[in-house]
Design a protein around this motif. Structure first.
Motif, PDB file in Angstrom:
ATOM      1  N   TYR A   2      31.140  58.588   2.971  1.00 52.35           N
ATOM      2  CA  TYR A   2      30.654  57.521   3.783  1.00 52.35           C
ATOM      3  C   TYR A   2      31.256  57.908   5.243  1.00 52.35           C
ATOM      4  O   TYR A   2      32.239  58.353   5.301  1.00 52.35           O
ATOM      5  CB  TYR A   2      31.241  56.351   3.155  1.00 52.35           C
ATOM      6  N   GLY A   3      30.288  57.355   5.941  1.00 60.19           N
ATOM      7  CA  GLY A   3      30.830  57.504   7.294  1.00 60.19           C
ATOM      8  C   GLY A   3      30.265  56.318   8.390  1.00 60.19           C
ATOM      9  O   GLY A   3      29.330  55.449   7.936  1.00 60.19           O
ATOM     10  N   VAL A   4      31.096  56.253   9.481  1.00 60.49           N
ATOM     11  CA  VAL A   4      30.528  55.183  10.434  1.00 60.49           C
ATOM     12  C   VAL A   4      30.229  56.048  11.726  1.00 60.49           C
ATOM     13  O   VAL A   4      31.072  56.989  12.050  1.00 60.49           O
ATOM     14  CB  VAL A   4      31.643  54.374  10.734  1.00 60.49           C
ATOM     15  N   TYR A   5      29.202  55.717  12.432  1.00 62.35           N
ATOM     16  CA  TYR A   5      28.789  56.778  13.467  1.00 62.35           C
ATOM     17  C   TYR A   5      28.719  55.696  14.701  1.00 62.35           C
ATOM     18  O   TYR A   5      28.270  54.451  14.738  1.00 62.35           O
ATOM     19  CB  TYR A   5      27.398  57.304  13.195  1.00 62.35           C
ATOM     20  N   ASP A   6      28.681  56.271  15.867  1.00 63.56           N
ATOM     21  CA  ASP A   6      28.315  55.445  17.008  1.00 63.56           C
ATOM     22  C   ASP A   6      26.921  55.481  17.550  1.00 63.56           C
ATOM     23  O   ASP A   6      26.244  56.266  16.760  1.00 63.56           O
ATOM     24  CB  ASP A   6      29.448  55.838  18.283  1.00 63.56           C
ATOM     25  N   GLU A   7      26.717  54.906  18.594  1.00 61.90           N
ATOM     26  CA  GLU A   7      25.209  55.093  19.214  1.00 61.90           C
ATOM     27  C   GLU A   7      24.652  56.359  19.215  1.00 61.90           C
ATOM     28  O   GLU A   7      23.669  56.470  19.071  1.00 61.90           O
ATOM     29  CB  GLU A   7      25.218  54.281  20.449  1.00 61.90           C
ATOM     30  N   ALA A   8      25.721  57.369  19.592  1.00 62.30           N
ATOM     31  CA  ALA A   8      25.234  58.611  19.762  1.00 62.30           C
ATOM     32  C   ALA A   8      25.108  59.540  18.876  1.00 62.30           C
ATOM     33  O   ALA A   8      24.536  60.693  18.584  1.00 62.30           O
ATOM     34  CB  ALA A   8      25.839  59.412  21.074  1.00 62.30           C
ATOM     35  N   GLY A   9      25.387  58.694  17.611  1.00 58.82           N
ATOM     36  CA  GLY A   9      25.376  59.577  16.178  1.00 58.82           C
ATOM     37  C   GLY A   9      26.721  60.425  15.931  1.00 58.82           C
ATOM     38  O   GLY A   9      26.658  61.148  14.812  1.00 58.82           O
ATOM     39  N   ALA A  10      27.748  60.182  16.685  1.00 61.55           N
ATOM     40  CA  ALA A  10      28.984  60.961  16.556  1.00 61.55           C
ATOM     41  C   ALA A  10      29.602  60.227  15.545  1.00 61.55           C
ATOM     42  O   ALA A  10      29.830  58.964  15.324  1.00 61.55           O
ATOM     43  CB  ALA A  10      29.807  61.064  17.603  1.00 61.55           C
ATOM     44  N   GLN A  11      30.469  60.766  14.547  1.00 60.93           N
ATOM     45  CA  GLN A  11      31.152  60.235  13.363  1.00 60.93           C
ATOM     46  C   GLN A  11      32.433  59.840  13.906  1.00 60.93           C
ATOM     47  O   GLN A  11      33.019  60.507  14.636  1.00 60.93           O
ATOM     48  CB  GLN A  11      31.430  61.106  12.225  1.00 60.93           C
ATOM     49  N   VAL A  12      32.839  58.354  13.656  1.00 64.07           N
ATOM     50  CA  VAL A  12      34.078  58.009  14.022  1.00 64.07           C
ATOM     51  C   VAL A  12      34.974  57.412  12.992  1.00 64.07           C
ATOM     52  O   VAL A  12      35.883  56.818  12.915  1.00 64.07           O
ATOM     53  CB  VAL A  12      33.878  57.040  15.194  1.00 64.07           C
ATOM     54  N   GLY A  13      34.353  57.599  11.776  1.00 62.94           N
ATOM     55  CA  GLY A  13      35.177  57.169  10.188  1.00 62.94           C
ATOM     56  C   GLY A  13      34.537  57.828   9.282  1.00 62.94           C
ATOM     57  O   GLY A  13      33.420  58.215   9.251  1.00 62.94           O
ATOM     58  N   TYR A  14      35.454  58.001   8.340  1.00 69.52           N
ATOM     59  CA  TYR A  14      35.174  58.791   7.000  1.00 69.52           C
ATOM     60  C   TYR A  14      35.722  58.096   5.694  1.00 69.52           C
ATOM     61  O   TYR A  14      37.031  57.765   5.947  1.00 69.52           O
ATOM     62  CB  TYR A  14      35.383  60.065   7.122  1.00 69.52           C
ATOM     63  N   ALA A  15      35.334  58.054   4.918  1.00 70.57           N
ATOM     64  CA  ALA A  15      36.031  57.757   3.456  1.00 70.57           C
ATOM     65  C   ALA A  15      35.031  58.519   2.375  1.00 70.57           C
ATOM     66  O   ALA A  15      33.825  58.753   2.560  1.00 70.57           O
ATOM     67  CB  ALA A  15      35.894  56.069   3.129  1.00 70.57           C
ATOM     68  N   ARG A  16      35.794  58.664   1.278  1.00 71.09           N
ATOM     69  CA  ARG A  16      34.902  59.002   0.020  1.00 71.09           C
ATOM     70  C   ARG A  16      35.461  58.494  -1.199  1.00 71.09           C
ATOM     71  O   ARG A  16      36.334  57.946  -1.157  1.00 71.09           O
ATOM     72  CB  ARG A  16      35.233  60.810   0.015  1.00 71.09           C
TER      73      ARG A  16
END
Length: 116
Positions: free
Chosen positions: A53-67
């Protein structure tokens, strides 16, 4: 699966193909206490064997991760939860965990664990 939550400038995704493996490896192997020094090959194997799982900003850069490691029937272990240190305090962790819980809900698991 995309989960918008309450943050219009961020989005949650359960698409493993979106994971920025290099960034996640840096976060976990260099910045976390629990996976410090984890080799890239081990991290890639963990990603390949898990729900990611990821959270991404408006530009598509990943700012969070979990598995999540799960049998898909009775149990899930939420692990490697990490938010970019420069973005902490913005609710990214809440969006991330909320998305994970929503994604796992249809499995009707008896237990989901997170050890910290």
């Amino acid at each position: 699966m995309l989960y918008a939550g309450a943050m219009p400038d961020l989005f949650f995704s359960a698409d493993s193909a979106r994971i920025d493996r290099e960034r996640v490896h840096h976060w976990l192997s260099d910045l976390s206490y629990w996976a410090r020094g984890r080799p890239r090959a081990v991290q890639d194997a963990a990603i390949d064997g898990s729900r990611n799982y990821g959270v991404y900003d408006e530009a598509g850069a990943q700012v969070g991760y979990a598995r999540v490691v799960t049998d898909g029937a009775t149990f899930a272990w939420l692990c490697d939860v990490f938010v970019d240190p420069d973005r902490r305090g913005e609710g990214i962790g809440k969006l991330l965990v909320g998305g994970v819980v929503a994604d796992l809900e249809p499995l009707q698991l008896k237990r989901t664990a997170l050890a910290t």
